[in-house]
Write a protein that holds these residues in place. Sequence first.
Motif: not given
Length: 398
Positions: A125-126, A145-147, A166-170, A187, A192
């Motif tokens: 869940d991040g 994190h968002q993902d 993370s899968r939130d690309k960061t 960033s 991902w």
Amino acid sequence: EEPVLLAELKPGRPQRYDWKSSCETWSVAFSPDGAWFAWSQGHCVVKLIPWPLVEAELCKASERKSRGGKAEARSRGVAKEKTLECGQIVWGLAFSTWPAAEERETDPTSAMGLPCLVLATGLNDGQIKVWEVQTGHLLFSLLGHQDVVRDLSFAPNGSPILVSASRDKTLRVWDLSRDGRQVQVLSGHVQWVYCCSISPDCSMLCSCSGEKSALLWSMRSYTLIRRLEGHQSSVVSCDFSPDSALLVTASYDACVIMWDPYTGEQLRTLRHVPLHSTLDYSSEIHTSSLRSVCFSPEGLYLATVADDRLLRIWALELRSPVAFAPMTNGLCCIYFPHGGFIATGTRDGHVQFWTAPRVLSSLKHLCRKALRTFLTTYQVLALPIPRKLKEFLTYRTF
């Protein structure tokens, strides 16, 4: 000498979820001193096992009676294994040591006191949950994190700096000495982020993602140094050599590329050629998409796990694997910090322990490793020494 399967650990509870990744071992980790082993065994659970207990199991599995008896005797006085209920599927694990929270609160001068061993867990869940290993207590829940938090890496020098991918690309940088405060958001990826690794000298950070490239960051300024391009598919794993002079990246394109992180030069490509003629895989089509790559503790070998059901061991100076072993559904691999063993995680939620080549490093390699620990490639090239010696010190004499 081919890797030999010594023991296999299996989840101790039935599967409770329908989605695929709920039962997969995406991450295994050893503590820096090798005293603890952790594995994300699926079902939102992390198992923490003192290494003497694992060692006793390995000795027992290999039927070495005398050595097994000693291992059992040693295990009586060690801590017991622990189960961490994380509440979410666990994707990433990372150990580190730093002053205990209780000591910091009661004694501001405790920075020089006894260190506390912690384990960070990256969740579906991040969230990132950080646990104290000795007690099993939850110290922090890091939010941002968002993902899915796919991977985690602590600064190897024992500092409380944690990097998450993370899968939130960061990527995010956290400081556990400041109550888990988020220090920086990195960033630059457009897909991902699968993996992150901090160099042993703590100067660089490598991150891998689905856009066929790896990014190299400065750990001092948290700025992008360069983009490493050369793979033909998603880059899913990376690792630095013990002296920080080399970087390896593994990709779904079935290749491992060895880089000079200081110059960005590609030094070597290791191609995972199918070995169907050696092992019988029936009539199914198997790809060699890579899942994981790691350096051995002395820096002379690499281990890789691929979708073709093989664990491969590579010598640094050769282009073909020096050993391989059949394994099923491998996802990750890591060397024991003192060498001699490799732990691998599988899609079935299992962990397997394999023998690894033990080597006595040559004096030449030890000197190179010692010099490269504090000299960059550019500093080596500026030395008033013969060209061949420079090539050796910069790993260009393969």
